[in-house]
Scaffold this motif. Sequence first.
Motif, mmCIF file in Angstrom:
data_model
loop_
_atom_site.group_PDB
_atom_site.id
_atom_site.type_symbol
_atom_site.label_atom_id
_atom_site.label_comp_id
_atom_site.label_asym_id
_atom_site.label_seq_id
_atom_site.Cartn_x
_atom_site.Cartn_y
_atom_site.Cartn_z
ATOM 1 N N CYS A 187 -2.157 -1.237 -7.450
ATOM 2 C CA CYS A 187 -3.411 -1.413 -6.702
ATOM 3 C C CYS A 187 -3.962 -2.825 -6.873
ATOM 4 O O CYS A 187 -4.502 -3.404 -5.915
ATOM 5 C CB CYS A 187 -4.438 -0.365 -7.125
ATOM 6 S SG CYS A 187 -4.049 1.297 -6.517
ATOM 7 N N ALA B 240 -6.729 3.233 3.303
ATOM 8 C CA ALA B 240 -6.541 1.775 3.243
ATOM 9 C C ALA B 240 -5.490 1.338 4.254
ATOM 10 O O ALA B 240 -5.642 0.300 4.919
ATOM 11 C CB ALA B 240 -6.141 1.352 1.834
ATOM 12 N N ALA C 65 -10.350 -1.712 3.623
ATOM 13 C CA ALA C 65 -9.093 -1.499 2.897
ATOM 14 C C ALA C 65 -9.289 -1.826 1.422
ATOM 15 O O ALA C 65 -8.813 -1.095 0.535
ATOM 16 C CB ALA C 65 -7.985 -2.362 3.493
ATOM 17 N N VAL D 260 0.846 -1.199 0.000
ATOM 18 C CA VAL D 260 0.000 0.000 0.000
ATOM 19 C C VAL D 260 0.882 1.251 0.000
ATOM 20 O O VAL D 260 0.614 2.216 -0.716
ATOM 21 C CB VAL D 260 -0.980 0.007 1.194
ATOM 22 C CG1 VAL D 260 -1.695 1.338 1.311
ATOM 23 C CG2 VAL D 260 -2.000 -1.107 1.046
ATOM 24 N N HIS E 205 -11.135 1.027 -0.306
ATOM 25 C CA HIS E 205 -10.275 2.210 -0.496
ATOM 26 C C HIS E 205 -9.267 1.997 -1.625
ATOM 27 O O HIS E 205 -9.035 2.901 -2.432
ATOM 28 C CB HIS E 205 -9.548 2.557 0.800
ATOM 29 C CG HIS E 205 -10.440 3.083 1.879
ATOM 30 N ND1 HIS E 205 -11.237 4.203 1.717
ATOM 31 C CD2 HIS E 205 -10.659 2.653 3.145
ATOM 32 C CE1 HIS E 205 -11.900 4.428 2.831
ATOM 33 N NE2 HIS E 205 -11.573 3.498 3.713
ATOM 34 N N VAL E 206 -8.671 0.820 -1.686
ATOM 35 C CA VAL E 206 -7.689 0.548 -2.746
ATOM 36 C C VAL E 206 -8.382 0.489 -4.106
ATOM 37 O O VAL E 206 -7.844 0.978 -5.100
ATOM 38 C CB VAL E 206 -6.895 -0.748 -2.454
ATOM 39 C CG1 VAL E 206 -5.968 -1.089 -3.622
ATOM 40 C CG2 VAL E 206 -6.079 -0.603 -1.174
#
Length: 198
Positions: A185, A125, A137, A80, A140-141
């Motif tokens: 991602c 995330a 998470a 991340v 968000h990613v």
Amino acid sequence: MAPAGALYCCSCCLLFLFLAGSGRANSAAAAAATNNNKPQQLVQSTCNSTTYYDVCVAALAADPSTSTAADVRGLCAIAVSAAATNASAAGASLLASAAAYQSQAPLLRACAARYANARQALSSAQEAIKEEAYDYAFVHVSAAAEYPTMCRALFRRASSSSSSSQQRAYPSDLAKREEGLRRLCTVVLDIISLLLLP
């Protein structure tokens, strides 16, 4: 003078102690080598489960903290961070380009803002991973991967409303940045999926 039998017995004892000591040293060296291979094995097994193995390995190898990652969760946090760094660098590059290319400055600034949004989503995330809220998470990613695609739509819209479509063509370096962040991602999403397994 000591009898020959006693010397022979003493020599055998010394040889035994020497071999036993070197065996312990070899065992300690083997244990250290095994411990040093654990992070590497963790990276390989984790990255084998991703869509882009090479991207995964490169992203994790670039961060020195990978050598101390104890589990998949630790590797996920590192991945991340790599994606967030990528988004930040893309945004900074776009802002620099906006200063150099006045005709496309509004579009480039708008794209830089999308990469800033991606960076923020990746930061969220990171927090969700710390809290072991892997579903959040993942969301968000996923959002972070989509923000840069809006740049392409902005350029397409500007091209259709402009008489000079050559000037508004989607820059190839921007397409590469978009693809790079998308791949990072995707790797992160694949690793989060491992964390979601029961």
